[in-house]
Design an enzyme around this catalytic site. Sequence first.
Site, PDB file in Angstrom:
ATOM      1  CG  HIS A 147      -1.880   1.150   1.271  1.00 17.69           C
ATOM      2  ND1 HIS A 147      -2.970   1.199   2.100  1.00 17.69           N
ATOM      3  CD2 HIS A 147      -1.898   2.330   0.600  1.00 17.69           C
ATOM      4  CE1 HIS A 147      -3.626   2.343   1.921  1.00 17.69           C
ATOM      5  NE2 HIS A 147      -2.985   3.050   1.038  1.00 17.69           N
ATOM      6  CD  GLU A 153       0.474   5.396  -0.970  1.00 20.94           C
ATOM      7  OE1 GLU A 153       1.340   5.449  -0.083  1.00 20.94           O
ATOM      8  OE2 GLU A 153      -0.746   5.485  -0.736  1.00 20.94           O
ATOM      9  CG  HIS A 197       2.824   8.496   2.271  1.00 24.60           C
ATOM     10  ND1 HIS A 197       2.544   8.842   3.573  1.00 24.60           N
ATOM     11  CD2 HIS A 197       1.637   8.113   1.725  1.00 24.60           C
ATOM     12  CE1 HIS A 197       1.247   8.659   3.813  1.00 24.60           C
ATOM     13  NE2 HIS A 197       0.670   8.222   2.707  1.00 24.60           N
TER      14      HIS A 197
END
Length: 268
Positions: free
Chosen positions: A73, A125, A129
């Site tokens: 993920h 993502e 992040h």
Amino acid sequence: MGWLLLVSAMCPGLLQTMLALLLIGLCATVSAYSDDWDIFTYTQEWPVAVCIKGKEEHHTCTIPPGVQGWGIHGMWPTKTGTEGPTSCGTQPFHADAITPILPHLKIMWPNMYADTSVYSFWEHEWSKHGTCASSLNATSTEYRYFSKALDLYARFNGQTILANQGIVPSQTATYDIKTSEAALKKELGVNALIQCTYDHNTSRQVIYEIEICLSKNFEPVDCYPDEGNTSGKRSHHHHKYSSHPHSSCPESYGFYYPPIDGVYSNPN
Ligand SMILES: *[C@@H]1O[C@H](CO)[C@@H](O)[C@H](O)[C@H]1NC(C)=O
Ligand SMILES: *[C@@H]1O[C@H](CO)[C@@H](O)[C@H](O)[C@H]1NC(C)=O
Ligand SMILES: *[C@@H]1O[C@H](CO)[C@@H](O)[C@H](O)[C@H]1NC(C)=O
């Protein structure tokens, strides 16, 4: 500067306040762009549960034929006890940068939402992040960030870790959250997390994620302290705890771990 002196002469204390605010502002800005995190939360997701959630959010979800196990993920820089930091920089996502590892990403970090563009999951993502991980050499570029996450997949493969402890996909079995998290601890040597999602269609709790916390040297560390020890860390990402203080899985009954090729696969 003249007006500042004038103001400070008129209102002693105001200048100090203004300077303090300026400093606080500066520090907050700096921390968002720097090293203000100490661990990675390396999160894998179970494709069956991704599609259960996805359908409830009206996505078209398909598990690609090559996807046989847990998917990554994300690999989230985390300041212990908090969420994030997130969205740390302005480095835009470049699809080209990950072309060399695209075949691996498609299997190990798959985007199962068929109604979204191929790169959208990775782009999300990365900007949320990945941009926060650039202070660390091993993850300092988009290519390195995604490559590192793929490297870790072999070592921290959810299916292997769970299967080593007898937790395997099944149409009928249910698993106890405490036993399962204890099993993760046996395998990893640290406290990790399991998250569930509720399938309204079948009224079942289904395993959704495994969160493994890693140091900046990519060694496992506790995501939360042992039971009864409140002096240490606390998990961050999920605040909707049920009875279990760390996991979203129910404590009083088991969760399902449905096989990828089972009835859930492509219910549409
Ligand atoms: C930085 O990371 C890259 C990719 O992992 C590696 O090839 C390189 O040797 C590292 N450089 C230093 C100075 O550690
Ligand atoms: C709900 O479950 C039934 C059987 O339990 C299945 O036939 C149906 O396709 C499922 N619907 C969705 C949206 O998953
Ligand atoms: C409690 O947690 C802290 C920090 O994680 C750790 O240093 C300490 O050894 C723990 N104590 C016990 C009794 O487990």
